[in-house]
Design an enzyme around this catalytic site. Structure first.
Site, PDB file in Angstrom:
ATOM      1  N   GLU A  55       0.839  -1.201   0.000  1.00  0.00           N
ATOM      2  CA  GLU A  55       0.000   0.000   0.000  1.00  0.00           C
ATOM      3  C   GLU A  55       0.877   1.256   0.000  1.00  0.00           C
ATOM      4  O   GLU A  55       0.586   2.236  -0.685  1.00  0.00           O
ATOM      5  CB  GLU A  55      -0.933  -0.029   1.219  1.00  0.00           C
ATOM      6  CG  GLU A  55      -1.984  -1.130   1.073  1.00  0.00           C
ATOM      7  CD  GLU A  55      -2.720  -1.460   2.359  1.00  0.00           C
ATOM      8  OE1 GLU A  55      -3.894  -1.813   2.280  1.00  0.00           O
ATOM      9  OE2 GLU A  55      -2.114  -1.392   3.445  1.00  0.00           O
ATOM     10  N   LYS A 138      14.949 -10.227  -5.204  1.00  0.00           N
ATOM     11  CA  LYS A 138      14.991  -9.016  -4.372  1.00  0.00           C
ATOM     12  C   LYS A 138      14.916  -9.492  -2.921  1.00  0.00           C
ATOM     13  O   LYS A 138      13.856  -9.890  -2.440  1.00  0.00           O
ATOM     14  CB  LYS A 138      13.817  -8.088  -4.703  1.00  0.00           C
ATOM     15  CG  LYS A 138      13.896  -6.781  -3.964  1.00  0.00           C
ATOM     16  CD  LYS A 138      12.864  -5.793  -4.466  1.00  0.00           C
ATOM     17  CE  LYS A 138      12.999  -4.463  -3.776  1.00  0.00           C
ATOM     18  NZ  LYS A 138      12.879  -4.514  -2.327  1.00  0.00           N
ATOM     19  N   ARG A 159      22.108   1.292   5.241  1.00  0.00           N
ATOM     20  CA  ARG A 159      21.796   2.216   4.155  1.00  0.00           C
ATOM     21  C   ARG A 159      21.486   3.627   4.685  1.00  0.00           C
ATOM     22  O   ARG A 159      21.785   4.624   4.042  1.00  0.00           O
ATOM     23  CB  ARG A 159      20.591   1.666   3.404  1.00  0.00           C
ATOM     24  CG  ARG A 159      20.012   2.580   2.355  1.00  0.00           C
ATOM     25  CD  ARG A 159      19.153   1.742   1.444  1.00  0.00           C
ATOM     26  NE  ARG A 159      18.255   2.510   0.635  1.00  0.00           N
ATOM     27  CZ  ARG A 159      16.970   2.680   0.904  1.00  0.00           C
ATOM     28  NH1 ARG A 159      16.456   2.187   2.020  1.00  0.00           N
ATOM     29  NH2 ARG A 159      16.203   3.346   0.077  1.00  0.00           N
TER      30      ARG A 159
HETATM   31  S1  IVH Z   1      19.923  -3.104  -6.518  1.00  0.00           S
HETATM   32  C1  IVH Z   1      21.400   0.844  -7.504  1.00  0.00           C
HETATM   33  N1  IVH Z   1      19.543  -5.669  -6.141  1.00  0.00           N
HETATM   34  O1  IVH Z   1      16.026  -3.497  -2.420  1.00  0.00           O
HETATM   35  C2  IVH Z   1      20.746  -0.459  -7.303  1.00  0.00           C
HETATM   36  N2  IVH Z   1      18.682  -4.154  -4.524  1.00  0.00           N
HETATM   37  O2  IVH Z   1      14.699  -0.463  -2.925  1.00  0.00           O
HETATM   38  C3  IVH Z   1      19.812  -0.451  -6.179  1.00  0.00           C
HETATM   39  N3  IVH Z   1      17.553  -5.260  -2.642  1.00  0.00           N
HETATM   40  O3  IVH Z   1      16.902  -1.922   0.194  1.00  0.00           O
HETATM   41  C4  IVH Z   1      19.567  -1.714  -5.525  1.00  0.00           C
HETATM   42  N4  IVH Z   1      17.833  -7.327  -3.329  1.00  0.00           N
HETATM   43  O4  IVH Z   1      18.900  -3.380  -0.473  1.00  0.00           O
HETATM   44  C5  IVH Z   1      19.335  -4.432  -5.663  1.00  0.00           C
HETATM   45  N5  IVH Z   1      19.278  -7.968  -5.949  1.00  0.00           N
HETATM   46  C6  IVH Z   1      19.097  -6.747  -5.462  1.00  0.00           C
HETATM   47  C7  IVH Z   1      18.412  -6.509  -4.255  1.00  0.00           C
HETATM   48  C8  IVH Z   1      18.223  -5.188  -3.813  1.00  0.00           C
HETATM   49  C9  IVH Z   1      17.342  -6.550  -2.377  1.00  0.00           C
HETATM   50  C10 IVH Z   1      17.080  -4.142  -1.788  1.00  0.00           C
HETATM   51  C11 IVH Z   1      18.063  -3.072  -1.529  1.00  0.00           C
HETATM   52  C12 IVH Z   1      17.186  -1.904  -1.171  1.00  0.00           C
HETATM   53  C13 IVH Z   1      15.930  -2.186  -1.914  1.00  0.00           C
HETATM   54  C14 IVH Z   1      15.780  -1.258  -3.084  1.00  0.00           C
END
Ligand code: IVH
Length: 708
Positions: A55, A138, A159
């Site tokens: 949401e 992800k 982060r």
């Molecule tokens: S790439 C510049 N790859 O998702 C690239 N993020 O909103 C940006 N996350 O908290 C992130 N798995 O930590 C990337 N395979 C993956 C990921 C990943 C999890 C998380 C990341 C962040 C959120 C992005």
């Protein structure tokens, strides 16, 4: 700036904004931004989100769309212009070498197509030239940035707000998946920053919560909370006990000893991941895919959405990244996310809705089950309007009030359930739920007080001849696990019951088929089928009949164990407690219940009546105890069949497996040893393959094994 007291007001705005029919105009921009800021505060600062992630994402998308429509009105402090913050004054703040951005979101193949089109446009590539993408899970944990200088891990940080994070080097050092040294110098890199996600395996998470429960500590809601909490622990020894893993998914910064950027020495993202793999990092290489075009991307995302539950870590979607760095550079970044990457979010597992009412249902042995009636809400592909609340203890543990805003979750195949009531959303009009003390559905004139046996969670109505209970008993009697009368389901039983045609189990076997033929929705053929199914059920082995009688605690397994010991069901009239408890796995409670059942004249009459109507009450071959040879080929193994078998039927295959010593089980889990796959095997095969511990056999292989 915000306070929990603001929740009811902002939630009502949130609901309005989430309504698909809401028509946004410029005057909503500030309110919508404020709404999002509030939910960010709840999530990051107060650690108490009041809406589901999905949401929040929707609100964010709506603000982005509104800002795209009125670009001149965008507030530089809008939530879209920066990433969320989880900075705390308890930790040292450090500057990331390059900002850690967030990701844009997509939810379906259409969104992915739009993303692909956008990339073509930004990079000036004609549409007939496919773009290569890397698709990775992800990971749903806590993000970290790791800095290595001269091959040594020198810093770990969360982060934070994207530009600055919290230093947590000691906690990074206790994670065994993070090398303390890695030979970046051999790759011409003197200083690097890696991005990754810290996770806790699902099985490890269960253990952590069990340990916490034993120590009387509060439980973590999910592995993500346990991981983000673990990252920020003051004592690294305690952090070590969480058993956290770090998946590295991005090489964010790399410079040589002269300080020059050398990232571009690796022309693709996948090569960067391969390099990190070579250097000993845990990377998502074997679970990601280089896709030649966006259709392959969509198919891979769908494949993972189907098997996500079987993966040992929590993932909430996939991340799609343009593989070529040159194309990435052409696309660039917004203040919030790279334009060359996007998250594909799996269908929401959580949503908020209102608890409108509670209905109390009576089960076949009189147990009262409270069922929550909800404002219908769309969740992970289905609309949910009622969920079971199990028993009084469940209601008390969640402190549920009628009118509450509740968080509902649906994970995989799991039945939806209420995670919690959102206390901050209460405005005082809610009414605490009080579990009834008298039967809410009883059809007698005098109220019947409910009873609760020590050690049991359910309240029960002791009036076992009440109409509601009898109806449930008949529904169970005809059902698949009991007499398995094909095509004779709950709806038909309810209909015949309302018509007065079925008032007890025995009536099922003396139906007037001529009358049924004239009922709306029934015809000559369907009545014939029904008659055949009922006639077939009459010949069932007696373990089915025993199970179908709805004796409290008497399940399928114990029914079979007892059935194997008698020549006729009515022999049980004369059994003593020792007869029962001498059978391995038959306990005194179920024994008492069976004895109580057979001590009642009405029940004996019912069984005699059934026998007169042709229902089998005598021992059959199927019920005779089978002796399995200790040297049989599948002794000690669990087995499951999936897909269409061509040489033998499913039931026959299961019988063959049992005769060969195997135990047939019904679902893919870590307990499964062998999966036999027939034609068109689907999700079970995927799940078993992902587990990696299950032997996969063809039908041919199975038959060969048992014949040898
Ligand atoms: S790439 C510049 N790859 O998702 C690239 N993020 O909103 C940006 N996350 O908290 C992130 N798995 O930590 C990337 N395979 C993956 C990921 C990943 C999890 C998380 C990341 C962040 C959120 C992005």
């Amino acid at each position: 700036m915000f306070d929990s007291a603001d929740t009811p007001k902002i939630l009502s705005k949130t609901k309005a904004f989430l309504n698909p029919n809401y028509s946004f105009s410029l005057i909503d921009m500030e309110d919508l931004a404020n709404c999002i800021r509030f939910h960010e505060w709840c999530y990051y600062v107060n650690n108490q989100p009041v809406i589901a992630d999905f949401e929040y994402d929707q609100l964010f998308k709506k603000l982005e769309a509104l800002e795209a429509q009125f670009p001149d009105a965008v507030d530089p402090d809008s939530p879209t212009q920066r990433v969320g913050s989880d900075l705390s004054p308890d930790f040292d703040t450090v500057e990331h070498l390059v900002p850690m951005l967030s990701l844009g979101n997509s939810y379906n193949a259409e969104d992915l197509k739009d993303f692909d089109e956008q990339i073509h446009k930004l990079a000036l590539i004609p549409m007939d030239q496919a773009i290569e993408y890397v698709v990775e899970p992800k990971f749903d944990g806590g993000s970290v940035a790791l800095v290595y200088e001269d091959n040594k891990l020198v810093r770990g940080a969360t982060r934070g707000n994207g530009s600055q994070g919290e230093e947590m080097t000691p906690n990074a050092r206790v994670m065994r998946s993070i090398p303390l040294q890695a030979d970046f110098l051999s790759k011409g890199m003197a200083k690097v920053e890696l991005r990754g996600e810290v996770l806790i395996r699902k099985d490890n998470f269960e253990k952590i919560n069990k340990r916490r429960a034993a120590e009387g500590l509060s439980l973590f809601a999910n592995p993500r909370n346990a991981a983000t909490g673990g990252l920020r622990m003051k004592d690294p020894r305690e952090a070590a006990q969480r058993g956290m893993d770090a998946f590295i998914y991005q090489l964010g910064y790399a410079a040589n000893s002269e300080g020059q950027d050398v990232l571009d020495n690796l022309p693709t993202h996948f090569e960067a991941i391969e390099l990190l793999n070579d250097l000993g990092f845990k990377v998502p290489m074997d679970v990601s895919k280089v896709c030649a075009n966006i259709n392959e991307v969509a198919a891979f995302c769908a494949e993972w959405e189907a098997k996500r539950e079987a993966y040992p870590y929590e993932i909430d979607g996939m991340v799609i990244k343009v593989n070529s760095k040159a194309i990435q550079d052409k696309c660039g970044y917004t203040a919030h996310h790279p334009r060359w990457a996007i998250a594909y979010k799996f269908k929401a597992k959580q949503a908020t809705t209102t608890l409108k009412d509670i209905e109390y249902q009576v089960g076949k042995v009189g147990s009262i089950t409270p069922v929550a009636k909800l404002e219908p809400v769309f969740l992970a592909g289905v609309t949910i309007s009622s969920v079971s609340l199990h028993n009084e203890d469940f209601i008390l543990s969640k402190d549920l009030h009628l009118g509450d805003t509740v968080l509902v979750e649906r994970a995989g195949d799991v039945i939806p359930y209420i995670v919690k009531a959102i206390e901050d959303a209460r405005d005082g009009s809610e009414v605490k739920v009080v579990f009834p003390k008298v039967c809410p559905v009883n059809d007698t004139e005098e109220p019947v007080e409910l009873v609760k046996t020590e050690g049991e969670a359910a309240w029960r109505c002791p009036n076992c001849v009440c109409g509601a209970q009898t109806l449930q008993k008949i529904i169970f009697h005809v059902s698949k696990p009991a007499m398995d009368i094909d095509g004779f389901g709950k709806t038909i039983v309810e209909k015949f019951y309302d018509l007065g045609w079925i008032q007890s189990i025995a009536d099922v076997y003396s139906l007037d088929y001529e009358k049924i033929k004239h009922l709306e929705g029934f015809g000559e053929k369907s009545v014939e089928k029904m008659r055949d199914a009922i006639e077939k059920a009459k010949q069932n082995p007696i373990h089915r009949l025993l199970h179908s009688l709805s004796i409290h605690h008497l399940g399928k397994k114990v029914s079979s164990l007892i059935a194997a010991e008698v020549d006729h069901v009515l022999d049980l009239k004369d059994w003593t407690i020792e007869h029962f408890t001498n059978i391995k796995d038959v306990g005194p409670i179920v024994a008492e219940n069976i004895m109580e059942f057979f001590s009642q004249e009405t029940n004996i009459q019912l069984l005699e009546q059934l026998e007169e109507l042709g229902v089998n009450l005598k021992q059959t071959e199927e019920d005779r105890p089978k002796v399995v040879d200790a040297n049989a080929p599948l002794v000690g193994k669990t087995i499951l069949f999936t897909g269409k078998l061509v040489q033998v039927g499913r039931k026959q295959a299961q019988e063959l497996a049992a005769a060969a010593g195997a135990k047939n089980i019904s679902a893919v889990s870590s307990n499964l040893d062998i999966l036999v796959v027939g034609e068109k095997a689907g999700s079970k095969l995927k799940k078993a393959t992902a587990l990696g511990t299950v032997e996969i056999w063809t039908e041919e292989e199975f038959l060969n094994k048992i014949n040898n």
